[in-house]
Design a protein around this motif. Structure first.
Motif, PDB file in Angstrom:
ATOM      1  N   ALA A  14       3.622  11.968   7.180  1.00  0.00           N
ATOM      2  CA  ALA A  14       2.574  11.768   6.175  1.00  0.00           C
ATOM      3  C   ALA A  14       2.997  10.763   5.112  1.00  0.00           C
ATOM      4  CB  ALA A  14       2.241  13.110   5.519  1.00  0.00           C
ATOM      5  N   PHE A  15       1.993  10.237   4.402  1.00  0.00           N
ATOM      6  CA  PHE A  15       2.251   9.371   3.265  1.00  0.00           C
ATOM      7  C   PHE A  15       1.051   9.383   2.333  1.00  0.00           C
ATOM      8  CE2 PHE A  15       0.286   6.766   6.510  1.00  0.00           C
ATOM      9  CZ  PHE A  15      -0.544   5.890   5.834  1.00  0.00           C
ATOM     10  N   VAL A  16       1.265   8.956   1.092  1.00  0.00           N
ATOM     11  CA  VAL A  16       0.206   8.930   0.077  1.00  0.00           C
ATOM     12  C   VAL A  16      -0.117   7.466  -0.197  1.00  0.00           C
ATOM     13  CG1 VAL A  16      -0.422   9.633  -2.261  1.00  0.00           C
ATOM     14  CG2 VAL A  16       1.203  11.011  -0.942  1.00  0.00           C
ATOM     15  N   VAL A  50      -5.631  -0.390   6.995  1.00  0.00           N
ATOM     16  CA  VAL A  50      -4.888  -1.091   5.937  1.00  0.00           C
ATOM     17  C   VAL A  50      -4.953  -0.292   4.627  1.00  0.00           C
ATOM     18  CG1 VAL A  50      -4.835  -3.200   4.542  1.00  0.00           C
ATOM     19  CG2 VAL A  50      -5.183  -3.347   7.008  1.00  0.00           C
ATOM     20  N   HIS A  51      -3.803  -0.155   3.966  1.00  0.00           N
ATOM     21  CA  HIS A  51      -3.712   0.691   2.777  1.00  0.00           C
ATOM     22  C   HIS A  51      -2.541   0.216   1.907  1.00  0.00           C
ATOM     23  CE1 HIS A  51      -1.013   2.318   5.851  1.00  0.00           C
ATOM     24  NE2 HIS A  51      -0.179   2.353   4.821  1.00  0.00           N
ATOM     25  N   VAL A  52      -2.492   0.732   0.678  1.00  0.00           N
ATOM     26  CA  VAL A  52      -1.364   0.474  -0.225  1.00  0.00           C
ATOM     27  C   VAL A  52      -0.555   1.766  -0.313  1.00  0.00           C
ATOM     28  CG1 VAL A  52      -0.666  -0.304  -2.520  1.00  0.00           C
ATOM     29  CG2 VAL A  52      -2.963  -0.890  -1.656  1.00  0.00           C
ATOM     30  N   THR A  53       0.627   1.802   0.272  1.00  0.00           N
ATOM     31  CA  THR A  53       1.425   3.032   0.237  1.00  0.00           C
ATOM     32  C   THR A  53       1.983   3.246  -1.169  1.00  0.00           C
ATOM     33  OG1 THR A  53       2.053   2.752   2.541  1.00  0.00           O
ATOM     34  CG2 THR A  53       3.430   4.223   1.228  1.00  0.00           C
ATOM     35  N   LEU A  54       1.765   4.445  -1.716  1.00  0.00           N
ATOM     36  CA  LEU A  54       2.359   4.795  -3.012  1.00  0.00           C
ATOM     37  C   LEU A  54       3.594   5.671  -2.821  1.00  0.00           C
ATOM     38  CD1 LEU A  54      -0.725   5.523  -5.302  1.00  0.00           C
ATOM     39  CD2 LEU A  54       0.402   3.358  -4.810  1.00  0.00           C
ATOM     40  N   THR A 131      14.331   5.701  -3.643  1.00  0.00           N
ATOM     41  CA  THR A 131      15.291   4.866  -4.376  1.00  0.00           C
ATOM     42  C   THR A 131      14.811   3.418  -4.480  1.00  0.00           C
ATOM     43  OG1 THR A 131      16.469   4.607  -2.291  1.00  0.00           O
ATOM     44  CG2 THR A 131      17.333   6.251  -3.836  1.00  0.00           C
ATOM     45  N   ARG A 132      13.842   3.041  -3.601  1.00  0.00           N
ATOM     46  CA  ARG A 132      13.379   1.646  -3.646  1.00  0.00           C
ATOM     47  C   ARG A 132      12.319   1.488  -4.729  1.00  0.00           C
ATOM     48  NH1 ARG A 132      11.960   0.762   2.608  1.00  0.00           N
ATOM     49  NH2 ARG A 132      10.828   2.651   2.122  1.00  0.00           N
ATOM     50  N   SER A 133      12.293   0.306  -5.359  1.00  0.00           N
ATOM     51  CA  SER A 133      11.283   0.100  -6.401  1.00  0.00           C
ATOM     52  C   SER A 133       9.914  -0.156  -5.746  1.00  0.00           C
ATOM     53  CB  SER A 133      11.696  -1.042  -7.318  1.00  0.00           C
ATOM     54  OG  SER A 133      12.002  -2.160  -6.549  1.00  0.00           O
ATOM     55  N   PRO A 136       3.709  -3.146  -4.805  1.00  0.00           N
ATOM     56  CA  PRO A 136       2.400  -2.906  -4.180  1.00  0.00           C
ATOM     57  C   PRO A 136       2.042  -4.028  -3.197  1.00  0.00           C
ATOM     58  CG  PRO A 136       2.178  -3.204  -6.579  1.00  0.00           C
ATOM     59  CD  PRO A 136       3.623  -3.320  -6.259  1.00  0.00           C
ATOM     60  N   HIS A 137       1.668  -3.662  -1.979  1.00  0.00           N
ATOM     61  CA  HIS A 137       1.335  -4.663  -0.954  1.00  0.00           C
ATOM     62  C   HIS A 137       0.493  -4.005   0.130  1.00  0.00           C
ATOM     63  CE1 HIS A 137       4.772  -2.496   0.714  1.00  0.00           C
ATOM     64  NE2 HIS A 137       4.245  -2.777   1.899  1.00  0.00           N
ATOM     65  N   LEU A 138      -0.159  -4.839   0.916  1.00  0.00           N
ATOM     66  CA  LEU A 138      -0.898  -4.379   2.099  1.00  0.00           C
ATOM     67  C   LEU A 138      -0.173  -4.941   3.310  1.00  0.00           C
ATOM     68  CD1 LEU A 138      -4.450  -5.441   0.842  1.00  0.00           C
ATOM     69  CD2 LEU A 138      -3.678  -3.077   1.072  1.00  0.00           C
ATOM     70  N   THR A 139       0.418  -4.075   4.113  1.00  0.00           N
ATOM     71  CA  THR A 139       1.119  -4.567   5.314  1.00  0.00           C
ATOM     72  C   THR A 139       0.091  -5.020   6.343  1.00  0.00           C
ATOM     73  OG1 THR A 139       3.063  -3.222   4.971  1.00  0.00           O
ATOM     74  CG2 THR A 139       2.623  -3.880   7.236  1.00  0.00           C
ATOM     75  N   LEU A 140       0.229  -6.261   6.787  1.00  0.00           N
ATOM     76  CA  LEU A 140      -0.678  -6.788   7.818  1.00  0.00           C
ATOM     77  C   LEU A 140      -0.055  -6.732   9.195  1.00  0.00           C
ATOM     78  CD1 LEU A 140      -2.335 -10.006   6.363  1.00  0.00           C
ATOM     79  CD2 LEU A 140      -3.185  -7.659   6.388  1.00  0.00           C
ATOM     80  N   GLY A 141       1.276  -6.826   9.252  1.00  0.00           N
ATOM     81  CA  GLY A 141       1.910  -6.838  10.566  1.00  0.00           C
ATOM     82  C   GLY A 141       3.419  -6.759  10.453  1.00  0.00           C
ATOM     83  N   ARG A 142       4.027  -6.620  11.609  1.00  0.00           N
ATOM     84  CA  ARG A 142       5.497  -6.518  11.669  1.00  0.00           C
ATOM     85  C   ARG A 142       6.006  -7.425  12.773  1.00  0.00           C
ATOM     86  NH1 ARG A 142       3.348  -1.575  10.570  1.00  0.00           N
ATOM     87  NH2 ARG A 142       4.024  -0.690   8.577  1.00  0.00           N
ATOM     88  N   TRP A 143       7.126  -8.064  12.503  1.00  0.00           N
ATOM     89  CA  TRP A 143       7.746  -8.913  13.523  1.00  0.00           C
ATOM     90  C   TRP A 143       8.590  -8.064  14.472  1.00  0.00           C
ATOM     91  CZ3 TRP A 143       6.657 -11.390   8.889  1.00  0.00           C
ATOM     92  CH2 TRP A 143       6.174 -12.701   8.984  1.00  0.00           C
TER      93      TRP A 143
HETATM   94  P1  2AM Z   1       4.520  -0.552   4.747  1.00  0.00           P
HETATM   95  O1  2AM Z   1       3.061  -0.643   4.417  1.00  0.00           O
HETATM   96  O2  2AM Z   1       5.354  -1.326   3.803  1.00  0.00           O
HETATM   97  O3  2AM Z   1       4.810  -0.809   6.194  1.00  0.00           O
HETATM   98  C1  2AM Z   1       2.925   4.515   6.901  1.00  0.00           C
HETATM   99  O4  2AM Z   1       4.009   4.288   7.744  1.00  0.00           O
HETATM  100  C2  2AM Z   1       3.106   3.766   5.615  1.00  0.00           C
HETATM  101  O5  2AM Z   1       4.264   4.253   4.939  1.00  0.00           O
HETATM  102  C3  2AM Z   1       3.273   2.280   5.802  1.00  0.00           C
HETATM  103  O6  2AM Z   1       2.339   1.660   4.969  1.00  0.00           O
HETATM  104  C4  2AM Z   1       4.687   1.997   5.376  1.00  0.00           C
HETATM  105  O7  2AM Z   1       4.876   0.942   4.494  1.00  0.00           O
HETATM  106  C5  2AM Z   1       5.050   3.165   4.524  1.00  0.00           C
HETATM  107  N1  2AM Z   1       6.482   3.433   4.587  1.00  0.00           N
HETATM  108  C6  2AM Z   1       7.343   3.380   3.544  1.00  0.00           C
HETATM  109  N2  2AM Z   1       8.572   3.715   3.923  1.00  0.00           N
HETATM  110  C7  2AM Z   1       8.517   3.947   5.252  1.00  0.00           C
HETATM  111  C8  2AM Z   1       9.487   4.320   6.226  1.00  0.00           C
HETATM  112  N3  2AM Z   1      10.763   4.547   5.903  1.00  0.00           N
HETATM  113  N4  2AM Z   1       9.077   4.444   7.504  1.00  0.00           N
HETATM  114  C9  2AM Z   1       7.788   4.220   7.833  1.00  0.00           C
HETATM  115  N5  2AM Z   1       6.826   3.893   6.960  1.00  0.00           N
HETATM  116  C10 2AM Z   1       7.180   3.758   5.679  1.00  0.00           C
END
Ligand code: 2AM
Length: 195
Positions: A14-16, A50-54, A131-133, A136-143
């Motif tokens: 889960a995530f918020v 697409v979302h902004v993870t808090l 621990t990470r600061s 705020p961003h919207l992740t579009l993709g991953r390499w």
């Molecule tokens: P991201 O947007 O920077 O990829 C669900 O996986 C959401 O939680 C994603 O938006 C992801 O961030 C975020 N997230 C933060 N820390 C994470 C982690 N250790 N593993 C997976 N997702 C993480």
């Protein structure tokens, strides 16, 4: 992101997050469509997710999720609706081999207070402090492994209000994670009942 199996007893990942406002969704989808041919090494996200993870929570239990609901509802109620401006493309990390492609966000100061309140709620429910600061961003993709840094175009998608905080479930799938809202908390509190 690693596709690790859930630890015993911990069945929910889960995530918020703040969902992308619906009015910005078509522009984000169009940005993904436009970028896809020029960034062949990137696995793009589904635009509906697409979302902004808090606060990322990771694998947890249903009773812990239930315990988070009241503090998250209170955190959302204490925060006004947030105008978010979506502009700029960037990567994590900023230099070297890129891993994450993101859309930049301008957020009001209240968003940082909301993020801090989500962090307090998570720690109060027994999660380790983050621990990470907060970036705020919207992740579009991953390499994948063969990431290559290419020039990124300028984008400015405008702004729109976010009115909800959402507790999401994340299901890891080979075709991309699926995000399902478990609970939705209105920013500024519940709308007043009619009449
Ligand atoms: P991201 O947007 O920077 O990829 C669900 O996986 C959401 O939680 C994603 O938006 C992801 O961030 C975020 N997230 C933060 N820390 C994470 C982690 N250790 N593993 C997976 N997702 C993480």
């Amino acid at each position: 992101m690693t596709a690790e199996p859930p630890p015993r007893e911990k069945a929910i990942r889960a995530f918020v997050a703040l969902p992308l406002p619906d009015t910005l969704r078509p522009a984000v989808a169009e940005t993904i469509r436009r970028l896809t041919p020029s960034l062949p090494g990137v696995r793009f996200v589904r635009d509906e997710g697409v979302h902004v993870t808090l606060r990322f929570l990771g694998w947890t239990r249903a009773d812990t999720i239930a315990a988070l609901e009241a503090p998250l509802r209170a955190a959302a109620a204490a925060c006004p609706p947030l105008d978010v401006a979506v502009r700029g493309l960037g990567t994590f990390p900023e230099r070297g081999r890129p891993r994450v492609l993101w859309l930049g966000l301008g957020v009001p100061r209240a968003a940082a207070a909301l993020q801090a309140a989500c962090e307090r709620a998570a720690v109060g429910a027994g999660f380790e402090p983050e621990t990470r600061s907060f970036h705020p961003h919207l992740t579009l993709g991953r390499w994948g492994d063969r990431a290559r840094r290419l020039p990124l175009p300028d984008v400015d998608l405008g702004s729109a209000p976010v009115r909800e905080l959402v507790l999401y479930r994340s299901e890891l799938r080979p075709s991309g994670s699926i995000y399902t809202p478990l609970a939705v908390f209105p920013l500024g509190g519940a709308p007043a009942p009619l009449g």
